[in-house]
Design a protein around this motif. Structure first.
Motif, PDB file in Angstrom:
ATOM      1  N   ASN A  81       0.939  -1.095  -0.252  1.00  0.00           N
ATOM      2  CA  ASN A  81       0.023   0.374  -0.080  1.00  0.00           C
ATOM      3  C   ASN A  81       0.814   1.491  -0.155  1.00  0.00           C
ATOM      4  OD1 ASN A  81      -2.045  -1.450   0.163  1.00  0.00           O
ATOM      5  ND2 ASN A  81      -1.859  -1.681   2.391  1.00  0.00           N
TER       6      ASN A  81
ATOM      7  N   HIS B  69      -2.631   3.551  -2.931  1.00  0.00           N
ATOM      8  CA  HIS B  69      -2.811   2.641  -4.017  1.00  0.00           C
ATOM      9  C   HIS B  69      -2.682   1.385  -2.776  1.00  0.00           C
ATOM     10  CE1 HIS B  69      -2.375   0.859  -8.376  1.00  0.00           C
ATOM     11  NE2 HIS B  69      -0.942   0.076  -7.437  1.00  0.00           N
TER      12      HIS B  69
ATOM     13  N   TYR C 235       2.599   9.528  -6.387  1.00  0.00           N
ATOM     14  CA  TYR C 235       1.395   9.688  -6.415  1.00  0.00           C
ATOM     15  C   TYR C 235       0.550  11.152  -5.501  1.00  0.00           C
ATOM     16  CZ  TYR C 235       1.533   4.377  -7.005  1.00  0.00           C
ATOM     17  OH  TYR C 235       1.825   3.274  -8.122  1.00  0.00           O
TER      18      TYR C 235
END
Length: 467
Positions: free
Chosen positions: A71, A82, A95
């Motif tokens: 994760n 994500h 991200y």
């Protein structure tokens, strides 16, 4: 349990106490406790050895009891940006977190955690059907990470920071009338990871203000709307093919206090420095084109001194048996300290540890074990060169094997090369508080000096450690 697991087979590889704790949890724990399980928290709650617990989760995953997830976690709010079943499916790029507007770089010892969820064939839990979970349960189990120290029942706790929360089915819209005061609020949907910001500023108004937001399913932060303090009609339209669960968070002390509650997690770096992980997963964890940063990892290199003379002194067969025993003992010590053997190079071993203290303790144990091994084999005492350094590096695949690259690795290797029969450690290792406490309490003698290491500038502060 929906389906019993093979305890006998698992106990061949896993500590009995760990197996019993797994069985107890799967039988009786609430669903939330079996989703994104944090091995560090699980070990602490059940009084288990951490190395054995991590090994247990890995072996149980291999037997279909748990599912492993990598994760990417926002370092600001603790939300999972994500989740993937393989590290190969995690991008090395950043991200974006739409809740706190933060770009998160996947970093294996800071922003990538590893969690375990019970397999649906063993026990069917709510998280296996996220589209059916109530709003607050979904937010707790599917958005926040295993490092977020939040109660199982999130709603009463979160209501201190949330101005509104509602479910909007696909293709429909929901209206809410809100009394807003000066400040900032963010409408965040944990399903699509999209957000809109409301800036409430200026003088109060009695006029009805209308704000409409359409959720298209795209991730990211969209427009910021400015309104005045007073009554606001909020209209949220769901244009996606799934339900959305928007929450209007008030950006303030309550939200900040909630997202700052953290507990330690099993990081990707720590897992990859587990011997059980390397034994079970080998080189399959990374793709050859991936290279992830690690901000701090400890490296130990050990090499037998004058091993060529050993072969000449005792003969090939006896020397071969001695070296095999040496590799076995070194491997056992590395594993007992929560580390992993990365590779062997001739008679040298390269190992990693999550923390410098583990490397120092392993080095001291290796020196003692080598002395005992020499006595047991009736041979002249065989010494070893050991070098330890910690710092940043890259996790890569080299020669079809998960490996590490960078100056930190080079320095540890260079130290081992000049160590003679000593343990040599760098200043970065010796400055660690746990290392200092261990050395002071163990009666070890240290001697500091500077040394020019081949290919590394400038001269380095080096410490010799003797029992």
């Amino acid at each position: 349990m929906d389906s019993p697991f093979d305890r006998t087979g698992l106990r061949q590889h896993v500590d009995n106490n760990v197996v019993s704790a797994f069985e107890q949890a799967i039988r009786a724990a609430p669903d939330v406790r079996l989703n994104r399980m944090n091995p560090l928290k699980f070990a602490a709650e059940h009084g288990l050895d951490l190395t054995e617990t991590i090994s247990g989760f890995l072996h149980a995953t291999q037997r279909g009891i748990f599912e492993l997830s990598w994760n990417v976690v926002c370092s600001t709010c603790g939300g999972v940006l994500h989740a993937a079943g393989s590290l190969r499916d995690v991008s090395c790029e950043t991200y974006a977190c739409a809740l706190c507007v933060w770009d998160c770089e996947p970093n294996l010892d800071e922003t990538v955690e590893v969690t375990f969820t019970v397999d649906a064939r063993i026990r069917n839990i709510g998280a296996h059907h996220p589209d059916r979970l109530p709003l607050w349960q979904y937010t707790r189990e599917c958005f926040w990470s295993s490092g977020s120290d939040l109660p199982d029942n999130l709603e009463p706790f979160a209501r201190n920071a949330a101005l509104a929360a509602f479910e909007v089915s696909s293709g429909s819209s929901v209206e809410r009338f809100l009394e807003l005061h000066e400040g900032t609020a963010v409408l965040f949907d944990p399903v699509t990871h999209s957000s809109r910001f409301l800036e409430v500023e200026g003088s109060d108004t009695a006029a009805m203000q209308e704000v409409a937001f359409s959720v298209h399913g795209s991730r990211g932060v969209f427009e910021t709307v400015r309104v005045r303090p007073g009554t606001v009609k909020l209209d949220v339209q769901n244009l996606t093919s799934e339900r959305i669960l928007p929450i209007l968070w008030e950006v303030g002390p309550a939200l900040k206090e909630m997202v700052s509650r953290r507990v330690p997690v099993l990081t990707a770096s720590r897992l990859m420095s587990s011997q059980a992980f390397r034994d079970l997963y080998g080189s399959s964890v990374l793709d050859v084109n991936q290279h992830f940063k690690i901000t701090r990892l400890s490296f130990l290199f050990i090499d037998l001194k004058e091993s060529t003379q050993l072969y000449g002194r005792v003969g090939d067969l006896a020397a071969y048996d001695f070296v095999r025993a040496y590799f076995r003992v070194v491997g056992q010590i590395v594993e007992s300290e929560g580390g992993a053997v990365v590779k062997t190079i001739g008679d040298a071993v390269m190992a990693t540890f999550p923390a410098p203290l583990q490397g120092i303790r392993a080095a001291v144990a290796m020196k003692k074990a080598l002395q005992e091994l020499s006595v047991a084999r009736g041979a002249r005492e065989q010494s070893a060169r050991i070098g330890i350094h910690c710092g940043p590096c890259l996790a890569v695949v080299m020669n079809d094997r998960q490996d590490y690259f960078g100056q930190t690795v080079n320095m540890a290797s260079r130290l081992q090369g000049i160590a003679s029969d000593r343990i040599l450690a760098t200043e970065a290792v010796m400055e660690d508080d746990d290392v200092r406490a261990y050395i002071d309490g163990s009666g070890l003698v240290t001697e500091g000096f500077t040394e020019k290491l081949r290919g590394i500038e400038p001269e380095q502060a080096v410490f010799a450690i003797r029992a």
